[in-house]
Design a protein around this motif. Structure first.
Motif, mmCIF file in Angstrom:
data_model
loop_
_atom_site.group_PDB
_atom_site.id
_atom_site.type_symbol
_atom_site.label_atom_id
_atom_site.label_comp_id
_atom_site.label_asym_id
_atom_site.label_seq_id
_atom_site.Cartn_x
_atom_site.Cartn_y
_atom_site.Cartn_z
ATOM 1 N N LYS A 2 46.549 41.734 27.678
ATOM 2 C CA LYS A 2 47.349 41.932 28.887
ATOM 3 C C LYS A 2 48.438 42.969 28.649
ATOM 4 O O LYS A 2 49.050 42.996 27.578
ATOM 5 C CB LYS A 2 48.013 40.614 29.309
ATOM 6 C CG LYS A 2 47.056 39.495 29.656
ATOM 7 C CD LYS A 2 47.829 38.229 29.992
ATOM 8 C CE LYS A 2 46.911 37.060 30.288
ATOM 9 N NZ LYS A 2 47.678 35.819 30.559
ATOM 10 N N CYS A 65 47.880 40.066 22.981
ATOM 11 C CA CYS A 65 46.463 39.794 22.740
ATOM 12 C C CYS A 65 46.320 38.602 21.798
ATOM 13 O O CYS A 65 47.292 38.131 21.201
ATOM 14 C CB CYS A 65 45.775 41.024 22.156
ATOM 15 S SG CYS A 65 46.420 41.571 20.554
ATOM 16 N N CYS A 166 41.930 47.305 30.050
ATOM 17 C CA CYS A 166 41.848 46.482 28.839
ATOM 18 C C CYS A 166 41.401 45.063 29.176
ATOM 19 O O CYS A 166 41.269 44.226 28.289
ATOM 20 C CB CYS A 166 43.191 46.455 28.107
ATOM 21 S SG CYS A 166 44.517 45.637 29.018
ATOM 22 N N ASN A 167 41.170 44.789 30.461
ATOM 23 C CA ASN A 167 40.660 43.494 30.918
ATOM 24 C C ASN A 167 39.949 43.738 32.243
ATOM 25 O O ASN A 167 39.507 44.859 32.510
ATOM 26 C CB ASN A 167 41.790 42.453 31.015
ATOM 27 C CG ASN A 167 42.976 42.961 31.827
ATOM 28 O OD1 ASN A 167 42.812 43.601 32.874
ATOM 29 N ND2 ASN A 167 44.186 42.703 31.358
ATOM 30 N N GLU A 168 39.863 42.731 33.100
ATOM 31 C CA GLU A 168 39.104 42.894 34.337
ATOM 32 C C GLU A 168 39.830 43.709 35.400
ATOM 33 O O GLU A 168 39.227 44.144 36.382
ATOM 34 C CB GLU A 168 38.713 41.526 34.915
ATOM 35 C CG GLU A 168 39.855 40.736 35.552
ATOM 36 C CD GLU A 168 40.718 40.000 34.534
ATOM 37 O OE1 GLU A 168 41.630 39.268 34.960
ATOM 38 O OE2 GLU A 168 40.476 40.145 33.312
#
Length: 299
Positions: A2, A65, A166-168
């Protein structure tokens, strides 16, 4: 992983903090020495750190993370031969991890074992940071590097940007094809479109008008309004950024075109190109530490 926070050094940090809390809509978290920590309504202990300094620059951009992800980063960063070192955070939330310098000077900090705080009420508080965008001399090369060395993914390419996730969330960062390296803008995630619009109205009450917006972007599809902060950088109210699946296929510049005279989906507002460009040049990158092997546990 995040996106958590950005850490800035600048003159008159207290005045900048007063603007962000009194007008922009953030809440004060705490003050440590000459550093002001500001939070949103969500669980992160702070979103923006403002450290008093004779010059303005970006100290770091921080991601949180899992321990396993941090260990993977140590391997890939070392393999890419990027300047990096272990760190132990003295900021609210603590944590340990690494700080990495990308090819154009961008400083990204990755922390694990961080603590969070209880959310607070406030319909006009930002919830979190939604993305941090950097200007780049070679945005394509930086996009490739961040995929290979950090395991991020390029989501889309336009004539002006390379968007990276780095994520959805469609993008947590992006690199503008600017021809120079610096902070482009800081985007604050608002609860909904009404919160964005109330933010615009609140700043108008204080004599500030958007440098661009309101509008809705193409890549990411988020609603936006950009302002030039009195202390220098470009800051954005944003909401509803698109969530994308793991197999999302990146778009190319020719996939993101607009009718003549438009630069976003709505086409209802003008853009202060000159003013934004000048503001985007103010916060450069500065590394004040030397690289160290990433298997050394030290600050």
């Amino acid at each position: 992983m995040k996106l958590r926070s950005i850490e800035l050094a600048l003159p008159h940090a207290a005045e900048a903090a007063a603007f962000l809390t009194g007008i922009w809509g953030m809440a004060s978290a705490e003050v440590r020495g000459q550093t002001h920590y500001l939070r949103g309504s969500g669980p992160f202990p702070y979103l923006v750190a403002l450290e008093e300094s004779a010059e303005a620059y970006v100290r770091s951009t921080t991601f949180t993370c899992a321990r396993e992800r941090l260990e993977e980063l140590k391997v890939s960063v070392t393999r890419a031969n990027l300047p990096a070192r272990p760190v132990t955070s003295d900021d609210p939330g603590g944590g340990r991890g690494i700080i990495v310098e990308l090819a154009e000077g961008e400083l990204l900090r990755f922390l694990t074992d961080t603590s969070e705080v209880a959310p607070i009420e406030g319909k006009d508080l930002p919830v979190k940071l939604t993305h941090i965008v950097f200007n780049a001399t070679d945005a394509e090369a930086t996009g490739t590097l961040i995929e290979q060395a950090l395991g991020f993914r390029v989501s889309d390419r336009t004539k002006g940007m390379v968007f990276v996730r780095c994520n959805e969330s469609h993008h947590s960062t992006a690199f503008a094809r600017a021809g120079f390296s610096s902070l482009n803008h800081i985007a604050f995630e608002m609860a909904d479109m009404d919160a964005v619009m109330r933010g615009i109205g609140r700043l108008r009450d204080h004599g500030m008008v958007p440098a661009w917006g309101p509008g809705r972007h193409g890549p990411g599809a988020n609603v936006f309004a950009y302002f030039i902060a009195p202390f220098g950088p470009v800051i954005e109210f944003s909401t509803a950024v698109e969530k994308v699946p793991e197999d999302y296929q990146p778009g190319a510049p020719e996939d993101w075109t607009w009718p003549e005279g438009r630069i976003d989906q709505w086409g209802m507002s003008d853009k202060d190109f000159a003013g934004l460009r000048a503001a985007e040049e103010k916060f450069r990158h500065r590394r004040d530490w030397g690289p160290q092997p990433l298997n050394e546990e030290q600050a």
